[in-house]
Scaffold this motif. Structure first.
Motif, PDB file in Angstrom:
ATOM      1  N   ILE A   1     -33.167 -94.342 -23.387  1.00 33.29           N
ATOM      2  CA  ILE A   1     -32.403 -93.258 -22.672  1.00 33.29           C
ATOM      3  C   ILE A   1     -31.127 -92.835 -23.096  1.00 33.29           C
ATOM      4  CG2 ILE A   1     -31.343 -92.606 -20.346  1.00 33.29           C
ATOM      5  CD1 ILE A   1     -33.798 -94.207 -19.008  1.00 33.29           C
ATOM      6  N   ALA A   2     -30.360 -94.097 -23.782  1.00 32.70           N
ATOM      7  CA  ALA A   2     -29.186 -93.825 -24.327  1.00 32.70           C
ATOM      8  C   ALA A   2     -29.231 -92.952 -25.600  1.00 32.70           C
ATOM      9  CB  ALA A   2     -28.571 -95.191 -24.522  1.00 32.70           C
ATOM     10  N   LEU A   3     -30.510 -93.281 -26.484  1.00 33.57           N
ATOM     11  CA  LEU A   3     -30.574 -92.498 -27.664  1.00 33.57           C
ATOM     12  C   LEU A   3     -30.738 -91.189 -27.357  1.00 33.57           C
ATOM     13  CD1 LEU A   3     -33.228 -94.701 -29.650  1.00 33.57           C
ATOM     14  CD2 LEU A   3     -30.764 -93.873 -30.323  1.00 33.57           C
TER      15      LEU A   3
ATOM     16  N   PRO B   1     -50.455 -82.769 -37.099  1.00 33.19           N
ATOM     17  CA  PRO B   1     -49.935 -82.032 -35.973  1.00 33.19           C
ATOM     18  C   PRO B   1     -48.458 -82.274 -35.793  1.00 33.19           C
ATOM     19  CG  PRO B   1     -50.931 -84.168 -35.471  1.00 33.19           C
ATOM     20  CD  PRO B   1     -51.428 -83.913 -36.773  1.00 33.19           C
ATOM     21  N   GLY B   2     -47.726 -81.501 -35.005  1.00 34.73           N
ATOM     22  CA  GLY B   2     -46.182 -81.790 -34.809  1.00 34.73           C
ATOM     23  C   GLY B   2     -45.977 -82.971 -33.868  1.00 34.73           C
ATOM     24  N   PHE B   3     -44.598 -83.106 -33.572  1.00 40.21           N
ATOM     25  CA  PHE B   3     -44.157 -84.030 -32.563  1.00 40.21           C
ATOM     26  C   PHE B   3     -44.820 -83.716 -31.119  1.00 40.21           C
ATOM     27  CE2 PHE B   3     -40.968 -85.358 -29.628  1.00 40.21           C
ATOM     28  CZ  PHE B   3     -41.165 -86.884 -29.799  1.00 40.21           C
ATOM     29  N   GLY B   4     -45.411 -84.793 -30.687  1.00 39.77           N
ATOM     30  CA  GLY B   4     -45.965 -84.759 -29.237  1.00 39.77           C
ATOM     31  C   GLY B   4     -47.257 -84.155 -29.110  1.00 39.77           C
ATOM     32  N   ALA B   5     -47.750 -83.845 -30.235  1.00 39.96           N
ATOM     33  CA  ALA B   5     -48.948 -82.840 -30.291  1.00 39.96           C
ATOM     34  C   ALA B   5     -50.069 -83.733 -30.730  1.00 39.96           C
ATOM     35  CB  ALA B   5     -48.846 -81.643 -31.335  1.00 39.96           C
ATOM     36  N   HIS B   6     -51.271 -83.621 -30.088  1.00 44.09           N
ATOM     37  CA  HIS B   6     -52.613 -84.278 -30.524  1.00 44.09           C
ATOM     38  C   HIS B   6     -53.261 -83.292 -31.500  1.00 44.09           C
ATOM     39  CE1 HIS B   6     -56.797 -85.370 -30.321  1.00 44.09           C
ATOM     40  NE2 HIS B   6     -56.218 -86.733 -29.784  1.00 44.09           N
ATOM     41  N   PRO B   7     -54.112 -83.697 -32.492  1.00 39.59           N
ATOM     42  CA  PRO B   7     -54.882 -82.958 -33.355  1.00 39.59           C
ATOM     43  C   PRO B   7     -55.679 -81.787 -32.835  1.00 39.59           C
ATOM     44  CG  PRO B   7     -54.980 -85.242 -34.090  1.00 39.59           C
ATOM     45  CD  PRO B   7     -54.365 -85.109 -32.845  1.00 39.59           C
ATOM     46  N   ILE B   8     -55.759 -81.699 -31.551  1.00 39.64           N
ATOM     47  CA  ILE B   8     -56.774 -80.761 -30.691  1.00 39.64           C
ATOM     48  C   ILE B   8     -55.736 -79.518 -30.848  1.00 39.64           C
ATOM     49  CG2 ILE B   8     -55.772 -81.530 -28.393  1.00 39.64           C
ATOM     50  CD1 ILE B   8     -58.714 -80.790 -27.399  1.00 39.64           C
ATOM     51  N   ARG B   9     -54.527 -79.613 -30.679  1.00 40.62           N
ATOM     52  CA  ARG B   9     -53.561 -78.441 -30.811  1.00 40.62           C
ATOM     53  C   ARG B   9     -54.142 -77.533 -32.209  1.00 40.62           C
ATOM     54  NH1 ARG B   9     -51.880 -77.186 -25.679  1.00 40.62           N
ATOM     55  NH2 ARG B   9     -50.850 -78.991 -25.088  1.00 40.62           N
TER      56      ARG B   9
ATOM     57  N   ASN C   1     -34.625 -77.904 -30.931  1.00 35.69           N
ATOM     58  CA  ASN C   1     -34.537 -78.074 -29.351  1.00 35.69           C
ATOM     59  C   ASN C   1     -35.251 -79.514 -28.939  1.00 35.69           C
ATOM     60  OD1 ASN C   1     -32.723 -76.063 -28.778  1.00 35.69           O
ATOM     61  ND2 ASN C   1     -34.457 -74.580 -28.805  1.00 35.69           N
ATOM     62  N   GLY C   2     -35.675 -80.302 -30.095  1.00 33.09           N
ATOM     63  CA  GLY C   2     -36.577 -81.429 -29.472  1.00 33.09           C
ATOM     64  C   GLY C   2     -35.881 -82.715 -30.123  1.00 33.09           C
ATOM     65  N   TRP C   3     -34.855 -82.797 -30.681  1.00 36.61           N
ATOM     66  CA  TRP C   3     -34.164 -84.036 -31.160  1.00 36.61           C
ATOM     67  C   TRP C   3     -33.814 -85.167 -30.244  1.00 36.61           C
ATOM     68  CZ3 TRP C   3     -29.504 -86.332 -30.397  1.00 36.61           C
ATOM     69  CH2 TRP C   3     -28.623 -85.588 -29.936  1.00 36.61           C
ATOM     70  N   ARG C   4     -33.476 -84.735 -28.992  1.00 37.68           N
ATOM     71  CA  ARG C   4     -33.140 -85.674 -27.946  1.00 37.68           C
ATOM     72  C   ARG C   4     -34.584 -86.359 -27.464  1.00 37.68           C
ATOM     73  NH1 ARG C   4     -28.039 -85.849 -26.476  1.00 37.68           N
ATOM     74  NH2 ARG C   4     -26.792 -83.847 -26.683  1.00 37.68           N
ATOM     75  N   ALA C   5     -35.569 -85.705 -27.075  1.00 37.28           N
ATOM     76  CA  ALA C   5     -36.928 -85.961 -26.977  1.00 37.28           C
ATOM     77  C   ALA C   5     -37.472 -86.919 -27.991  1.00 37.28           C
ATOM     78  CB  ALA C   5     -37.624 -84.924 -26.442  1.00 37.28           C
ATOM     79  N   TYR C   6     -37.370 -86.578 -29.200  1.00 44.40           N
ATOM     80  CA  TYR C   6     -37.756 -87.271 -30.180  1.00 44.40           C
ATOM     81  C   TYR C   6     -36.976 -88.630 -30.225  1.00 44.40           C
ATOM     82  CZ  TYR C   6     -38.976 -88.994 -34.850  1.00 44.40           C
ATOM     83  OH  TYR C   6     -39.289 -89.661 -35.950  1.00 44.40           O
ATOM     84  N   GLN C   7     -35.896 -88.916 -30.046  1.00 46.09           N
ATOM     85  CA  GLN C   7     -35.204 -89.939 -30.241  1.00 46.09           C
ATOM     86  C   GLN C   7     -35.449 -91.029 -28.873  1.00 46.09           C
ATOM     87  OE1 GLN C   7     -31.113 -89.031 -32.653  1.00 46.09           O
ATOM     88  NE2 GLN C   7     -30.833 -89.721 -30.593  1.00 46.09           N
ATOM     89  N   ALA C   8     -35.816 -90.486 -27.836  1.00 45.04           N
ATOM     90  CA  ALA C   8     -36.349 -91.277 -26.684  1.00 45.04           C
ATOM     91  C   ALA C   8     -37.551 -91.689 -26.880  1.00 45.04           C
ATOM     92  CB  ALA C   8     -36.140 -90.360 -25.418  1.00 45.04           C
TER      93      ALA C   8
END
Length: 250
Positions: free
Chosen positions: A17-19, A69-77, A167-174
């Motif tokens: 969360i701190a990240l 696939p991209g971050f947070g994505a499954h190959p199904i995407r 717009n995804g770096w915070r989610a990435y760090q978490a």
């Protein structure tokens, strides 16, 4: 964090969360809020395709490709893109690691082994097609194994500029558990792989800043501008046509 004792899991959760709450250490910014909001319309893309005419032509040079696939994505995407590539005559392979939850050392080792397994079955170099973070990882694979990679095609991948120009770096760090500018493998992310490297980018991308996905001349061989959203890189006829043309290019 699965399997950790309660206290250790709680501490790890607090660390992540701190990240995510860290202030941005540079002046980089992701795409504006309006473009990001448009990314939520991606479920409409299959509907739009029904009203568009696009015939997939047979590939002049059928190739074996691996899709990352991209971050947070499954190959199904990337399934629709994979099906269309195979319809053209190419052989599409999954990356074999499931959902992409970050470029951790362990996940990179697994996708590297997947590449080595494919090479063991067929020594002909494979084309790596990476969407977003998958493209960054594809570039690293090509740096380590240039003899096993024919070409790298990145789709909206943040390999240049600042690692926070999205717009995804915070989610990435978490989720990944490490800072975006502190990768778990030794690398210079912007350094071009020693194979042909093509960067597809879009000024309409709502996740990754165009400057980060386009790169500079010395960081890729060519940059191709599209007009799709970030999700559109794997869902639109425009992106499909660009990928097919690039595969036929040789």
């Amino acid at each position: 964090m699965a399997g950790l004792p309660f206290q250790a899991a709680r501490q790890e959760l607090g660390r992540r969360i701190a990240l995510a709450a860290e202030p941005c250490s540079d002046d980089a910014r992701g795409p504006r809020a309006g473009l990001m909001a448009r990314e939520l319309l991606w479920p409409l893309e299959p509907v739009r395709r029904r009203f568009q005419t696009y015939a997939v032509s047979p590939a002049s040079r059928p190739q074996r490709v691996m899709l990352l696939p991209g971050f947070g994505a499954h190959p199904i995407r990337m399934r629709w893109l994979a099906r269309k590539l195979e319809e053209a005559g190419h052989t599409a392979k999954r990356w074999g690691v499931g959902t992409n939850l970050g470029a951790t050392a362990d996940r990179f080792d697994k996708v590297e082994q997947r590449l080595l397994d494919l090479a063991a079955r067929d020594p002909a170099p494979v084309v790596l097609i990476g969407w977003s973070l998958g493209g960054v990882m594809a570039r690293e694979l090509a740096k380590k194994h240039p003899d096993k990679v024919a070409k790298v095609i990145t789709l909206g991948s943040p390999f240049s500029y600042s690692p926070r120009a999205n717009n995804g770096w915070r989610a990435y760090q978490a989720i990944a558990g490490h800072r975006v500018d502190e990768p778990q493998i030794e690398t210079v992310v912007a350094q071009k792989p020693p194979v042909e490297t093509v960067a597809m980018w879009s000024a309409r991308d709502g996740i990754v800043h165009p400057r980060a996905a386009r790169g500079l001349p010395g960081e890729r061989d060519r940059a191709i501008a599209l007009r799709c959203s970030h999700m559109g890189f794997v869902l639109s006829h425009e992106a499909l046509a660009a990928v097919l043309a690039e595969l036929d290019r040789g």
